[in-house]
Structures are given as structure tokens and as C-alpha cells.
Scaffold this active site. Structure first.
Site, short mmCIF file in Angstrom:
data_model
loop_
_atom_site.label_atom_id
_atom_site.label_comp_id
_atom_site.label_asym_id
_atom_site.label_seq_id
_atom_site.Cartn_x
_atom_site.Cartn_y
_atom_site.Cartn_z
N ASP A 279 -0.34 5.10 0.71
CA ASP A 279 -0.68 6.08 1.74
C ASP A 279 -0.60 5.43 3.13
O ASP A 279 -1.30 4.46 3.41
CB ASP A 279 -2.09 6.62 1.52
CG ASP A 279 -2.20 7.47 0.26
OD1 ASP A 279 -1.41 8.41 0.14
OD2 ASP A 279 -3.06 7.18 -0.58
N ASP B 100 0.86 -1.17 0.00
CA ASP B 100 0.00 0.00 0.00
C ASP B 100 0.90 1.23 0.00
O ASP B 100 2.09 1.15 0.35
CB ASP B 100 -0.91 -0.02 1.23
CG ASP B 100 -1.88 1.13 1.26
OD1 ASP B 100 -2.52 1.38 0.22
OD2 ASP B 100 -1.99 1.80 2.30
#
Length: 343
Positions: free
Chosen positions: A28, A26
Site C-alpha cells: 500500500d 511494502d
């Protein structure tokens, strides 16, 4: 072997960067926040790549194109190509293309990432409900997305046009804190129309399918900061996961996690890719040991004894909490135990 409904974080004698062939990362809250690299991320990713691990960046944020994401990562010191990036915009575009003919018009409520992904699948982005769209797609459009875009979506959906959403993350981390995410915007349109979108992003299967199709990973490790997207997505896909505590998940929330939100491994940040993971063992007296810490349940609370690395204490507490909760969410008090660890 993947164990669903785990009762403790797993150990790994080998560094995760060699135990798995691909990290599905991922962005963010894991690699960067608010556009700036998270501490230790750049160095850790460089070392993991040097150890032979492929790095793929898998994000529910549909705003930016893979080219833009790759360029940003490279600027931060993490060399990346557009093919290394998989977005929820790509996943939702494939979902729409599987259901509609090529050349179909799609009303876009979001940013350029959605438009590029739709064109990649032979679909035609349009801007108005009056453009005769065959579908509506909604993705994160940044903090300046005009309110009128939600009205445009509502007009088309009220006419019976199918509605798709790239993802439903309620929040997104930024440099100044936690901001509303695409899920909050989807909720606005849901209230206005009473409709429900088809959702492609994590934790749902379309995103996992898109990721595997694009990366060809054989032994993937999902790396994320969110239990309800990254970790649940790994659970749904039947693959292992590493939770890093650099984003939205707090230790207290982790201890209360239901089975689908329990990661395989827990670490402070991306340096966890470079090491083995310590084993959590049962003590035989209802407790669990990791490193120098022992955790157990005492009445309605989790208790912790010993000393050492705070993360080892957290891993031991996870074992005690998840075992006590079984297939549910743990409701035991954890405040005093976490305070001993500095949380």
C-alpha cells in the site's frame, strides 16, 4: 555497511537492483494504492526482476491472504506467487503459536488473511468471546468490519485473555485518500479495556523475523513509503532502506525525521531501484551538495541554493537537517526551501 542515526542519504554507484539481492517491498502506497498500480511501479519491478533482484512483498495489511495478494499483483502486471508475499497476519500467527499450544482457539477480529495464517500454524479461529478462546488477534478487517467485533474482543480481553495485533498502522492509503488503519481499530479496543496488545507487524522484530525466514534474503533492501513502519522496521532489523514518495510520507516529514526514521536512500517512486543513488557531500562551509543543489542551515531555517533535479535538492536538505538535528528530530523551518523544489 548499515549506518544507524545517519546524517545524510547514502549514495550508490550501482543500481539498487544489483547492489541488493532481495527487495522487501511494502504494498500500500508503494506498489499500489486503492487496488490500482502506482505509476511506474509495474515497469520498474519488471526491470528489477530481470536484473536478478528477487521481489518479496511485505505488508502490514492482514486482510487478504498471500494467494489473494499474489493474484492481485499478477492482474496488475507484476507476476507473483503466494510464496512471494509476507503479511503481518503470518507474523502474528507465528508469534501466537510460539506462546500457545497447537489447537488453541483464537478469537479473530479481522479478515480472512488472519484465519488462513492461524490455521497454517495449527491454531483454530473462532468468532465469539463465548467460544472459549485462548487469545484474541486483531488485524485490519476492511472498511465494513462491524463495530460489534470490537465489543467481542473487549469481552474476551476483560476476562484476561491475551491480546495480539497484526500491526498498529493508524492509517492506510486508498484510491480516495487516507483512511483509518488497524491501529485506529486497536485504539478502540485499548480504550475499552485498558489492555495493551502484543504487536507483530512492522516496525517490530516479529515481522522482520518472519520476512527473513520466508525469503532467505542475504542482502535485503526494505522499500516503503512510511517512516514509522517500513523505515523504522529496517532500522530495527539492521538493514538498508529506500523511501519512495508515492505514499503517506511528505518531504517536510522526512526532513524532520528522528534517527530511526531516516532511510538509506530516497527516491520519487520504484524507478529508484533501477539506478544508482547520487552522493551527498559536505561542502566544507557547513553546507551539503547533491547534484546542482547546496543546502545549509541559516538561523532557524533550512536554505537551498542552486538548481537541478528536485530530488537532489531534497537529499541535500536531508543532510543539512539530519546533521543539525543529531540524535533528535529536526525542527528547522523548511517551507521556503521545499517551495523552491515544487513541494
Amino acid at each position: 555497511m548499515v549506518r544507524h542515526g545517519r546524517s545524510a542519504p547514502d549514495g550508490s554507484p550501482a543500481p539498487l537492483s544489483t547492489a541488493y539481492d532481495t527487495a522487501l517491498l511494502d504494498l500500500d502506497g508503494v506498489v499500489y494504492a486503492g487496488g490500482e498500480a502506482i505509476p511506474y511501479a509495474v515497469g520498474a519491478l519488471g526491470e528489477a526482476r530481470a536484473a536478478g533482484m528477487r521481489l518479496a512483498y511485505v505488508t502490514n495489511n492482514a486482510l487478504r491472504t498471500p494467494d489473494a495478494v499474489a493474484a492481485h499483483l499478477t492482474e496488475l502486471g507484476v507476476p507473483a506467487e503466494p510464496d512471494d508475499v509476507v503479511t503481518s497476519a503470518q507474523a502474528v500467527a507465528r508469534l501466537i503459536a510460539d506462546q500457545l499450544p497447537q489447537g488453541s482457539r483464537v478469537l479473530v477480529i479481522g479478515g480472512e488473511g488472519l484465519r488462513v495464517a492461524l490455521r497454517e500454524r495449527g491454531l483454530v479461529p473462532v468468532e465469539s468471546a463465548d467460544d472459549d478462546p485462548a487469545a484474541v488477534v486483531q488485524g485490519y478487517g476492511g472498511p465494513d468490519l462491524p463495530w460489534g467485533r470490537f465489543a467481542e474482543a473487549s469481552y474476551a480481553i476483560a476476562r484476561g485473555v491475551p491480546w495480539y495485533a497484526s500491526n498498529t498502522d493508524l492509517t492506510i492509503p486508498g484510491a480516495r485518500g487516507i483512511a483509518p488503519g488497524n491501529g485506529a481499530a486497536v485504539q478502540v479496543v485499548r480504550i475499552a479495556t485498558g489492555a495493551e496488545p502484543q504487536v507483530a507487524g512492522k516496525p517490530l522484530p516479529p515481522m522482520h523475523r518472519e520476512t527473513i525466514l520466508r525469503t532467505g534474503a542475504r542482502r535485503p533492501l526494505v522499500v516503503g513509503d512510511r517512516l514509522d513502519t517500513d523505515i523504522e522496521g529496517a532500522y530495527n532489523g539492521g538493514v538498508d532502506s529506500l523511501l519512495v514518495l508515492t505514499g503517506v510520507t511528505t518531504p517536510a516529514v522526512l526532513l524532520a525525521a528522528p534517527p530511526e526514521h531516516r532511510p538509506t536512500y530516497v527516491d520519487a517512486d520504484l524507478r529508484g531501484l533501477l539506478t544508482g543513488q547520487p552522493e551527498v557531500t559536505a561542502t566544507g562551509a557547513g553546507g551539503f551538495r547533491c547534484g546542482g543543489w547546496t543546502a545549509a542551515v541559516d538561523g532557524e531555517a533550512l536554505v537551498l541554493d542552486g538548481g537541478g533535479e528536485a530530488l537532489d535538492g531534497l537529499r541535500a536538505l536531508c543532510a543539512a537537517a539530519w546533521t543539525a538535528a543529531g540524535d533528535g528530530a529536526c525542527g528547522l523551518g523548511s517551507g521556503k526551501a521545499l517551495a523552491r523544489l515544487g513541494w
